[in-house]
Design a protein around this motif. Structure first.
Motif, PDB file in Angstrom:
ATOM      1  N   SER A  89       0.800  -1.221   0.000  1.00  0.00           N
ATOM      2  CA  SER A  89       0.000   0.000   0.000  1.00  0.00           C
ATOM      3  C   SER A  89       0.834   1.273   0.000  1.00  0.00           C
ATOM      4  O   SER A  89       1.919   1.335   0.574  1.00  0.00           O
ATOM      5  CB  SER A  89      -0.905  -0.029   1.233  1.00  0.00           C
ATOM      6  OG  SER A  89      -1.531   1.206   1.437  1.00  0.00           O
ATOM      7  N   ASP A  91       1.566   5.073   1.161  1.00  0.00           N
ATOM      8  CA  ASP A  91       1.343   5.884   2.361  1.00  0.00           C
ATOM      9  C   ASP A  91       2.451   6.929   2.469  1.00  0.00           C
ATOM     10  O   ASP A  91       3.640   6.576   2.416  1.00  0.00           O
ATOM     11  CB  ASP A  91       1.333   5.011   3.612  1.00  0.00           C
ATOM     12  CG  ASP A  91       1.043   5.813   4.868  1.00  0.00           C
ATOM     13  OD1 ASP A  91      -0.129   6.157   5.091  1.00  0.00           O
ATOM     14  OD2 ASP A  91       1.998   6.114   5.611  1.00  0.00           O
ATOM     15  N   GLY A 112      -0.716  -1.465  -4.198  1.00  0.00           N
ATOM     16  CA  GLY A 112      -1.884  -1.772  -3.409  1.00  0.00           C
ATOM     17  C   GLY A 112      -1.702  -2.932  -2.449  1.00  0.00           C
ATOM     18  O   GLY A 112      -0.771  -3.727  -2.547  1.00  0.00           O
ATOM     19  N   SER A 113      -2.622  -3.012  -1.499  1.00  0.00           N
ATOM     20  CA  SER A 113      -2.548  -4.053  -0.480  1.00  0.00           C
ATOM     21  C   SER A 113      -2.607  -5.451  -1.084  1.00  0.00           C
ATOM     22  O   SER A 113      -1.830  -6.339  -0.717  1.00  0.00           O
ATOM     23  CB  SER A 113      -3.689  -3.871   0.525  1.00  0.00           C
ATOM     24  OG  SER A 113      -3.539  -2.670   1.255  1.00  0.00           O
ATOM     25  N   VAL A 130      -0.214  -3.186   4.346  1.00  0.00           N
ATOM     26  CA  VAL A 130      -1.625  -3.419   4.026  1.00  0.00           C
ATOM     27  C   VAL A 130      -2.525  -2.708   5.031  1.00  0.00           C
ATOM     28  O   VAL A 130      -2.136  -2.423   6.166  1.00  0.00           O
ATOM     29  CB  VAL A 130      -1.959  -4.931   4.008  1.00  0.00           C
ATOM     30  CG1 VAL A 130      -1.114  -5.667   2.975  1.00  0.00           C
ATOM     31  CG2 VAL A 130      -1.752  -5.560   5.375  1.00  0.00           C
ATOM     32  N   ARG A 189      -9.156   5.386  -6.224  1.00  0.00           N
ATOM     33  CA  ARG A 189      -7.915   4.627  -6.350  1.00  0.00           C
ATOM     34  C   ARG A 189      -8.146   3.404  -7.243  1.00  0.00           C
ATOM     35  O   ARG A 189      -9.264   2.916  -7.388  1.00  0.00           O
ATOM     36  CB  ARG A 189      -7.424   4.195  -4.971  1.00  0.00           C
ATOM     37  CG  ARG A 189      -6.972   5.354  -4.090  1.00  0.00           C
ATOM     38  CD  ARG A 189      -5.706   6.016  -4.619  1.00  0.00           C
ATOM     39  NE  ARG A 189      -4.634   5.043  -4.714  1.00  0.00           N
ATOM     40  CZ  ARG A 189      -3.910   4.631  -3.661  1.00  0.00           C
ATOM     41  NH1 ARG A 189      -4.139   5.146  -2.458  1.00  0.00           N
ATOM     42  NH2 ARG A 189      -2.955   3.750  -3.809  1.00  0.00           N
ATOM     43  N   SER A 193      -6.087  -1.771  -4.539  1.00  0.00           N
ATOM     44  CA  SER A 193      -5.590  -0.988  -3.407  1.00  0.00           C
ATOM     45  C   SER A 193      -6.565  -1.098  -2.242  1.00  0.00           C
ATOM     46  O   SER A 193      -7.780  -1.232  -2.420  1.00  0.00           O
ATOM     47  CB  SER A 193      -5.409   0.481  -3.800  1.00  0.00           C
ATOM     48  OG  SER A 193      -6.661   1.106  -4.005  1.00  0.00           O
ATOM     49  N   GLY A 194      -6.026  -1.007  -1.029  1.00  0.00           N
ATOM     50  CA  GLY A 194      -6.882  -1.057   0.146  1.00  0.00           C
ATOM     51  C   GLY A 194      -7.837   0.117   0.216  1.00  0.00           C
ATOM     52  O   GLY A 194      -8.967  -0.010   0.704  1.00  0.00           O
ATOM     53  N   THR A 195      -7.393   1.270  -0.287  1.00  0.00           N
ATOM     54  CA  THR A 195      -8.258   2.451  -0.256  1.00  0.00           C
ATOM     55  C   THR A 195      -9.427   2.294  -1.217  1.00  0.00           C
ATOM     56  O   THR A 195     -10.530   2.764  -0.935  1.00  0.00           O
ATOM     57  CB  THR A 195      -7.437   3.712  -0.579  1.00  0.00           C
ATOM     58  OG1 THR A 195      -6.436   3.883   0.431  1.00  0.00           O
ATOM     59  CG2 THR A 195      -8.309   4.955  -0.604  1.00  0.00           C
ATOM     60  N   TYR A 258      -2.670   0.103  10.021  1.00  0.00           N
ATOM     61  CA  TYR A 258      -1.771   0.016   8.878  1.00  0.00           C
ATOM     62  C   TYR A 258      -0.567  -0.812   9.313  1.00  0.00           C
ATOM     63  O   TYR A 258       0.164  -0.421  10.231  1.00  0.00           O
ATOM     64  CB  TYR A 258      -1.359   1.419   8.453  1.00  0.00           C
ATOM     65  CG  TYR A 258      -0.669   1.520   7.112  1.00  0.00           C
ATOM     66  CD1 TYR A 258      -1.301   1.099   5.948  1.00  0.00           C
ATOM     67  CD2 TYR A 258       0.604   2.066   7.014  1.00  0.00           C
ATOM     68  CE1 TYR A 258      -0.667   1.211   4.722  1.00  0.00           C
ATOM     69  CE2 TYR A 258       1.238   2.186   5.794  1.00  0.00           C
ATOM     70  CZ  TYR A 258       0.590   1.749   4.648  1.00  0.00           C
ATOM     71  OH  TYR A 258       1.218   1.865   3.435  1.00  0.00           O
TER      72      TYR A 258
END
Length: 305
Positions: A89, A91, A112-113, A130, A189, A193-195, A258
């Motif tokens: 991910s 950040d 992405g996660s 993640v 996103r 991705s986790g978002t 996170y």
């Protein structure tokens, strides 16, 4: 290997193995000199090297003791040559921390996660950052247990962080929840991705079809913020820190865990990252970015079945 380095390695190895836990007292210099069949000055040199590396704490009037973060420091001392390959991910705080570590952490191009977890499973990465909420209500751990079964899965806690709506100054549309995004143009996103997973979940909870929300896909939190700041979209989902960077307003929606997911064999390579997460100055830097809680940063969780 010189004699004092051999002594360093043996003592650090005992600390890493848990034989000498944090706070425990080392034998006296004369006793160690006798045990290693060497001189007191050689043992003193070894202790100074371990103290400089943060493995032990020395005192003029007391015997040396294992430092509070001695386990992490011992791993770093013993495996300084290892490189930790980190995927997953996006950040802003993680970017800042890994840049400060230079070659010790090597970013892997898995976005992405989900992409990060796949890279670890395939052996292309040692760990993945993640932020995935499982249907059980637990972040990250269920995915680590499932995908790294047989690899002694662990979590390294990075921080708690806020995600919310990035909106222009003054929040002209008066957005408060994901339900307010209906009919607006929204930066999203990319899938994986986790978002994006979070965004779709918030929309579904608000009885909105994620596919019906118009807007471009972005590759990072910063790119999402840039789309909002330039007026291309009305809003986007991202972390608070990028809103601060571009003077956007921020509508908080969730606080999420996170973490870095990794197998037990990768803990030694992750030692520089762990040491940084235990550093007070690094934690302060993370917190000052905005929207981060670094209270438990660097906590390692071994995950059972």
């Amino acid at each position: 290997m010189t004699r004092y380095r051999e002594i360093c390695s043996e003592l650090a190895g005992r600390i890493r193995a848990g034989e000498l836990p944090a706070g425990s007292e080392l034998p006296g210099i004369r006793e160690l000199a006798s045990r290693f069949s060497t001189t007191a000055s050689t043992v003193s040199r070894a202790q100074r090297a371990l103290a400089d590396a943060g493995v032990i704490v020395t005192s003029d009037r007391r015997r040396a003791r294992v430092a509070p973060d001695g386990l992490v420091a011992a791993r770093r001392f013993l495996h300084a040559e290892l490189v930790f390959r980190l995927a997953g991910s996006d950040d802003p705080a993680l970017d800042a921390v890994t840049r400060s570590l230079g070659r010790a952490v090597q970013p892997v191009g898995a976005e992405g996660s989900f992409g990060g977890l796949r890279a670890v499973r395939q052996g292309r990465a040692d760990g993945a950052a993640v932020h995935l909420l499982h249907h059980s209500g637990v972040y990250n751990a269920p995915y680590a247990r499932g995908l790294l079964r047989g690899w002694r899965p662990h979590l390294i806690h990075l921080w708690r962080r806020e995600q919310g709506l990035l909106v222009p100054p003054g929040n002209p549309h008066g957005l408060r929840t994901a339900a307010d995004l209906a009919g607006l143009r929204v930066a999203k996103r990319r899938h994986g991705s986790g978002t994006r997973v979070l965004f779709d979940r918030l929309l579904l909870s608000a009885d909105l079809n994620p596919d019906a929300v118009a807007g471009p896909e972005t590759g990072s939190h910063l790119e999402t913020a840039l789309f909002v700041a330039s007026g291309v979209v009305d809003a986007g989902l991202g972390v608070r820190s990028v809103a601060r960077d571009l003077d956007l307003d921020f509508v908080p929606l969730v606080a999420e865990d996170y973490d870095v997911v990794l197998g037990g064999a990768a803990l030694d390579a992750a030692a520089p990252l762990l040491a940084a997460l235990h550093d007070t100055a690094v934690r302060t830097m993370i917190t000052e970015l905005g929207g981060y809680d670094a209270t438990d940063s660097g906590t390692v969780h071994e995950l059972g079945p």
